[in-house]
Design an enzyme around this catalytic site. Structure first.
Site, mmCIF file in Angstrom:
data_model
loop_
_atom_site.group_PDB
_atom_site.id
_atom_site.type_symbol
_atom_site.label_atom_id
_atom_site.label_comp_id
_atom_site.label_asym_id
_atom_site.label_seq_id
_atom_site.Cartn_x
_atom_site.Cartn_y
_atom_site.Cartn_z
ATOM 1 N N HIS A 120 40.065 64.665 24.044
ATOM 2 C CA HIS A 120 40.189 63.550 24.984
ATOM 3 C C HIS A 120 39.460 63.831 26.291
ATOM 4 O O HIS A 120 39.028 64.945 26.547
ATOM 5 C CB HIS A 120 41.662 63.200 25.236
ATOM 6 C CG HIS A 120 42.502 64.294 25.814
ATOM 7 N ND1 HIS A 120 42.349 64.777 27.096
ATOM 8 C CD2 HIS A 120 43.526 64.997 25.281
ATOM 9 C CE1 HIS A 120 43.242 65.712 27.335
ATOM 10 N NE2 HIS A 120 43.961 65.881 26.239
ATOM 11 N N CYS A 142 45.557 70.293 23.472
ATOM 12 C CA CYS A 142 44.414 69.445 23.124
ATOM 13 C C CYS A 142 43.102 70.070 23.604
ATOM 14 O O CYS A 142 43.091 71.108 24.246
ATOM 15 C CB CYS A 142 44.583 68.061 23.752
ATOM 16 S SG CYS A 142 45.965 67.131 23.078
#
Length: 167
Positions: A120, A142
């Site tokens: 992301h 992440c």
């Protein structure tokens, strides 16, 4: 006559699909390689690196993800399996963690493997500019990128693309 019509329709569909496949310098991205120790995400086509990006990882970047909440980024082979715009992190692409090996390891320890591992962008925050996030490991597991880099990867990498995450 019907077979001719079917042949023309099939040809048209294949042409449209070929023209809608994103490419980088005429090459289709068939693999994403993340090398955690280098803090790099590489776009690969037929074994050749076409482009590389600086990334940030989980707050505990050394070692593979073991369980939910350990702040580590997984290691292994996965797929980019879906994507969505993110209110918090610009754009996001989901990594198919946990795989069968991750599930077995977590089960053997009696813990949850976790999930929702994404590639992301960075938060749009007036207090903390984007460069602040780009220079440290800050995610919960992440893989984060600058928003301009994330937009480029979003446009070049299709769902179903293999992603390998190495130590």
């Amino acid at each position: 006559m019907r077979w001719l019509f079917a042949l023309i329709c099939m040809s048209l569909c294949l042409t449209v699909q070929a023209n809608s496949t994103p490419t980088l310098n005429g090459s289709i991205i068939d693999k994403v390689l993340v090398v955690k120790s280098e803090r790099k995400l590489h776009l690969i086509s037929r074994g050749n690196t076409l482009k590389s990006y600086r990334i940030s990882l989980g707050k505990q970047p050394v070692g593979a993800k073991q369980r939910e909440g350990d702040m580590r980024t997984p290691e292994g082979f996965y797929w980019i399996d879906w994507r969505k715009p993110s209110d918090n992190f610009n754009l996001s692409m989901h990594i198919s963690y946990p795989n069968a090996r991750d599930l077995a390891q977590a089960r053997s320890k009696g813990v949850s493997p976790g999930g929702m591992i994404m590639i992301h962008g960075t938060p749009l925050d007036e207090e903390y500019p984007e460069w602040y996030f780009h220079t440290l490991d800050w995610t919960e597991g992440c893989i984060a990128m600058k928003n301009t880099d994330m937009r480029e990867v979003w446009n070049l990498v299709k769902d179903g693309t293999l992603i390998e995450i190495r130590p």
